[in-house]
Design a protein around this motif. Structure first.
Motif, PDB file in Angstrom:
ATOM      1  N   LEU A  94       0.841  -1.008  -0.046  1.00 22.30           N
ATOM      2  CA  LEU A  94      -0.163   0.022   0.044  1.00 22.30           C
ATOM      3  C   LEU A  94       1.124   1.239  -0.045  1.00 22.30           C
ATOM      4  CD1 LEU A  94      -2.480  -1.014   2.726  1.00 22.30           C
ATOM      5  CD2 LEU A  94      -2.863  -1.103   0.124  1.00 22.30           C
ATOM      6  N   PRO A  95       0.397   2.268  -0.590  1.00 24.23           N
ATOM      7  CA  PRO A  95       1.428   3.554  -0.588  1.00 24.23           C
ATOM      8  C   PRO A  95       1.712   3.808   0.815  1.00 24.23           C
ATOM      9  CG  PRO A  95      -0.429   3.714  -2.277  1.00 24.23           C
ATOM     10  CD  PRO A  95      -0.665   2.506  -1.397  1.00 24.23           C
ATOM     11  N   GLY A  96       2.709   4.179   1.091  1.00 23.05           N
ATOM     12  CA  GLY A  96       2.969   4.530   2.409  1.00 23.05           C
ATOM     13  C   GLY A  96       3.768   3.479   3.321  1.00 23.05           C
ATOM     14  N   ASP A  97       3.770   2.205   2.992  1.00 26.47           N
ATOM     15  CA  ASP A  97       4.353   1.159   3.381  1.00 26.47           C
ATOM     16  C   ASP A  97       5.930   1.056   3.206  1.00 26.47           C
ATOM     17  OD1 ASP A  97       2.135   0.328   4.475  1.00 26.47           O
ATOM     18  OD2 ASP A  97       1.599  -1.204   3.022  1.00 26.47           O
ATOM     19  N   GLN A  98       6.349   1.549   2.139  1.00 26.34           N
ATOM     20  CA  GLN A  98       7.683   1.706   1.770  1.00 26.34           C
ATOM     21  C   GLN A  98       8.135   2.787   0.768  1.00 26.34           C
ATOM     22  OE1 GLN A  98       5.841  -1.164   0.510  1.00 26.34           O
ATOM     23  NE2 GLN A  98       5.589   0.080  -1.060  1.00 26.34           N
ATOM     24  N   ASP A  99       9.155   3.191   0.702  1.00 30.39           N
ATOM     25  CA  ASP A  99       9.516   4.183  -0.267  1.00 30.39           C
ATOM     26  C   ASP A  99       9.752   3.481  -1.890  1.00 30.39           C
ATOM     27  OD1 ASP A  99       9.558   6.586   0.771  1.00 30.39           O
ATOM     28  OD2 ASP A  99      11.587   6.218   1.666  1.00 30.39           O
ATOM     29  N   ASP A 100       8.849   3.946  -2.801  1.00 29.44           N
ATOM     30  CA  ASP A 100       9.017   3.279  -4.116  1.00 29.44           C
ATOM     31  C   ASP A 100       9.778   4.233  -4.935  1.00 29.44           C
ATOM     32  OD1 ASP A 100       7.225   1.263  -3.658  1.00 29.44           O
ATOM     33  OD2 ASP A 100       5.345   2.446  -4.288  1.00 29.44           O
ATOM     34  N   ALA A 101      10.347   3.770  -6.090  1.00 28.62           N
ATOM     35  CA  ALA A 101      11.288   4.681  -7.044  1.00 28.62           C
ATOM     36  C   ALA A 101      10.400   5.891  -7.354  1.00 28.62           C
ATOM     37  CB  ALA A 101      11.691   3.862  -8.146  1.00 28.62           C
ATOM     38  N   VAL A 102      11.133   6.835  -7.521  1.00 29.10           N
ATOM     39  CA  VAL A 102      10.600   8.107  -8.030  1.00 29.10           C
ATOM     40  C   VAL A 102       9.556   7.923  -9.405  1.00 29.10           C
ATOM     41  CG1 VAL A 102      10.905  10.507  -8.637  1.00 29.10           C
ATOM     42  CG2 VAL A 102      12.156   9.774  -6.653  1.00 29.10           C
ATOM     43  N   THR A 103      10.181   7.233 -10.338  1.00 31.16           N
ATOM     44  CA  THR A 103       9.578   7.150 -11.615  1.00 31.16           C
ATOM     45  C   THR A 103       8.165   6.360 -11.330  1.00 31.16           C
ATOM     46  OG1 THR A 103      11.984   6.870 -12.609  1.00 31.16           O
ATOM     47  CG2 THR A 103       9.670   6.090 -13.986  1.00 31.16           C
ATOM     48  N   LEU A 104       7.997   5.518 -10.304  1.00 29.53           N
ATOM     49  CA  LEU A 104       6.852   5.163 -10.229  1.00 29.53           C
ATOM     50  C   LEU A 104       5.628   5.842  -9.446  1.00 29.53           C
ATOM     51  CD1 LEU A 104       7.886   1.296  -9.120  1.00 29.53           C
ATOM     52  CD2 LEU A 104       7.401   2.342 -11.241  1.00 29.53           C
ATOM     53  N   ARG A 105       6.537   6.615  -8.435  1.00 32.98           N
ATOM     54  CA  ARG A 105       5.481   7.408  -7.792  1.00 32.98           C
ATOM     55  C   ARG A 105       4.935   8.736  -8.492  1.00 32.98           C
ATOM     56  NH1 ARG A 105       7.946   9.977  -3.863  1.00 32.98           N
ATOM     57  NH2 ARG A 105      10.201   9.301  -4.316  1.00 32.98           N
ATOM     58  N   GLN A 106       5.719   9.252  -9.541  1.00 35.04           N
ATOM     59  CA  GLN A 106       5.253  10.183 -10.384  1.00 35.04           C
ATOM     60  C   GLN A 106       4.049  10.044 -10.842  1.00 35.04           C
ATOM     61  OE1 GLN A 106       8.938  10.910 -12.441  1.00 35.04           O
ATOM     62  NE2 GLN A 106       9.453  12.611 -11.465  1.00 35.04           N
ATOM     63  N   GLN A 107       3.659   8.628 -11.103  1.00 38.43           N
ATOM     64  CA  GLN A 107       2.562   8.117 -11.971  1.00 38.43           C
ATOM     65  C   GLN A 107       1.150   8.324 -11.294  1.00 38.43           C
ATOM     66  OE1 GLN A 107       3.040   8.082 -15.251  1.00 38.43           O
ATOM     67  NE2 GLN A 107       5.253   8.225 -14.819  1.00 38.43           N
ATOM     68  N   ARG A 108       1.513   8.100  -9.819  1.00 39.00           N
ATOM     69  CA  ARG A 108       0.332   7.882  -8.964  1.00 39.00           C
ATOM     70  C   ARG A 108      -0.291   9.336  -8.673  1.00 39.00           C
ATOM     71  NH1 ARG A 108       3.553   4.144  -5.216  1.00 39.00           N
ATOM     72  NH2 ARG A 108       3.305   2.124  -6.337  1.00 39.00           N
ATOM     73  N   HIS A 109      -1.711   9.050  -8.794  1.00 38.31           N
ATOM     74  CA  HIS A 109      -2.532  10.292  -8.527  1.00 38.31           C
ATOM     75  C   HIS A 109      -1.934  11.632  -9.029  1.00 38.31           C
ATOM     76  CE1 HIS A 109      -4.441   7.580  -5.619  1.00 38.31           C
ATOM     77  NE2 HIS A 109      -3.265   7.209  -5.233  1.00 38.31           N
ATOM     78  N   ARG A 110      -1.735  11.834 -10.304  1.00 36.44           N
ATOM     79  CA  ARG A 110      -0.867  13.006 -10.956  1.00 36.44           C
ATOM     80  C   ARG A 110      -1.892  14.042 -10.888  1.00 36.44           C
ATOM     81  NH1 ARG A 110       3.683  14.345 -13.149  1.00 36.44           N
ATOM     82  NH2 ARG A 110       3.572  15.980 -14.861  1.00 36.44           N
ATOM     83  N   VAL A 111      -3.345  13.761 -11.174  1.00 36.36           N
ATOM     84  CA  VAL A 111      -4.110  14.986 -11.313  1.00 36.36           C
ATOM     85  C   VAL A 111      -4.222  15.913  -9.731  1.00 36.36           C
ATOM     86  CG1 VAL A 111      -6.372  15.608 -11.616  1.00 36.36           C
ATOM     87  CG2 VAL A 111      -5.344  13.910 -13.300  1.00 36.36           C
ATOM     88  N   GLU A 112      -4.358  14.790  -8.811  1.00 30.29           N
ATOM     89  CA  GLU A 112      -4.734  15.578  -7.380  1.00 30.29           C
ATOM     90  C   GLU A 112      -3.366  16.271  -6.919  1.00 30.29           C
ATOM     91  OE1 GLU A 112      -5.166  12.611  -8.479  1.00 30.29           O
ATOM     92  OE2 GLU A 112      -6.960  11.497  -7.396  1.00 30.29           O
ATOM     93  N   LYS A 113      -2.120  15.517  -7.426  1.00 34.12           N
ATOM     94  CA  LYS A 113      -0.904  16.034  -7.018  1.00 34.12           C
ATOM     95  C   LYS A 113      -0.800  17.538  -7.655  1.00 34.12           C
ATOM     96  CE  LYS A 113       1.783  11.957  -6.180  1.00 34.12           C
ATOM     97  NZ  LYS A 113       2.765  11.099  -6.370  1.00 34.12           N
TER      98      LYS A 113
END
Length: 249
Positions: A62-81
């Motif tokens: 689940l998001p928050g359990d560990q640090d994912d690579a930046v490239t992966l995190r950039q794709q998640r919830h981009r509109v909200e971010k």
């Protein structure tokens, strides 16, 4: 390398890191992009991983359990971010000294900043580069480079943060919870965030709605210590708190 051997390697990387990138697997396995994609698709069908843009994560992660690579995190919830980043940048006033935390949402802020005579301090090399390109004065903390989040961490960085008196600090978080407060997976990053909060007159946590109710291993501040900018489908239980500011997408 046999298919079974590649699958074993991919799963071991996932267990160790929590996420993998296609480009990294291509290099480590000496395999083509199509081969890596087929391997991930096969593992995903078997329920052993979850495909995301550019790589894969553990299915139970689940998001928050560990640090994912930046490239992966950039794709998640981009509109909200993007909505949060625009709102956060609009809070900055001319002549301020700003702490800008490492993270994908804080990085998106940079395109929306238009103030004059601003000075920034950050622990993210990518942030410093982009701020410099836009003509702003920027100081980057020294210390250990953490490749997964592309952040500078460690004791030296923490000591540097204490020297400043920031007008505002904009921080990311992996989890936002009423009891646990603001949380992140890694102790060294948590300590820098904590120091930045203590050195700032106003503190803002930038977190899309998916971060609420999640608790990562390390707390760096209590829920009442900062204002939270959030976009997305926020649970009604958080809406009554005065430090929550919902942002329109």
């Amino acid at each position: 390398m046999l298919t079974a051997e590649r699958h074993k390697f991919i799963l071991e990387e996932l267990r160790e890191k929590g996420s993998v990138l296609n480009t990294e697997l291509m290099r480590e396995l000496e395999a083509s992009e199509s081969t890596v994609r087929r391997d991930i698709s096969r593992l995903a069908k078997e329920g052993r991983c979850q495909r995301v843009h550019g790589g894969a994560i553990l299915p139970e992660s689940l998001p928050g359990d560990q640090d994912d690579a930046v490239t992966l995190r950039q794709q998640r919830h981009r509109v909200e971010k993007l909505a949060i980043a625009r709102e956060a940048a609009g809070l900055i006033r001319d002549g301020e000294l700003i702490y800008l935390d490492a993270g994908t949402t804080t990085e998106l802020m940079i395109d929306f900043i238009h103030g004059k005579d601003l000075t920034f301090v950050t622990n993210a090399i990518s942030h410093a580069r982009r701020l410099g390109q836009r003509g702003y004065t920027c100081y980057i903390l020294g210390g250990q480079f953490k490749s997964v989040t592309e952040a500078i961490v460690g004791e030296e960085a923490s000591l540097s943060v204490r020297k400043y008196n920031f007008s505002r600090a904009f921080l990311g978080a992996n989890g936002v919870d009423l009891q646990a407060g603001f949380t992140t997976p890694e102790l060294k990053e948590a300590y820098i965030k904590q120091q930045a909060m203590a050195a700032s007159r106003q503190v803002y946590i930038l977190a899309d709605a998916s971060k609420f109710g999640r608790v990562a291993p390390i707390s760096f501040g209590s829920f009442a210590e900062a204002r939270v900018l959030v976009a997305g489908q926020l649970d009604d239980s958080y809406r009554s708190y005065e430090n929550i500011r919902e942002v329109s997408e």
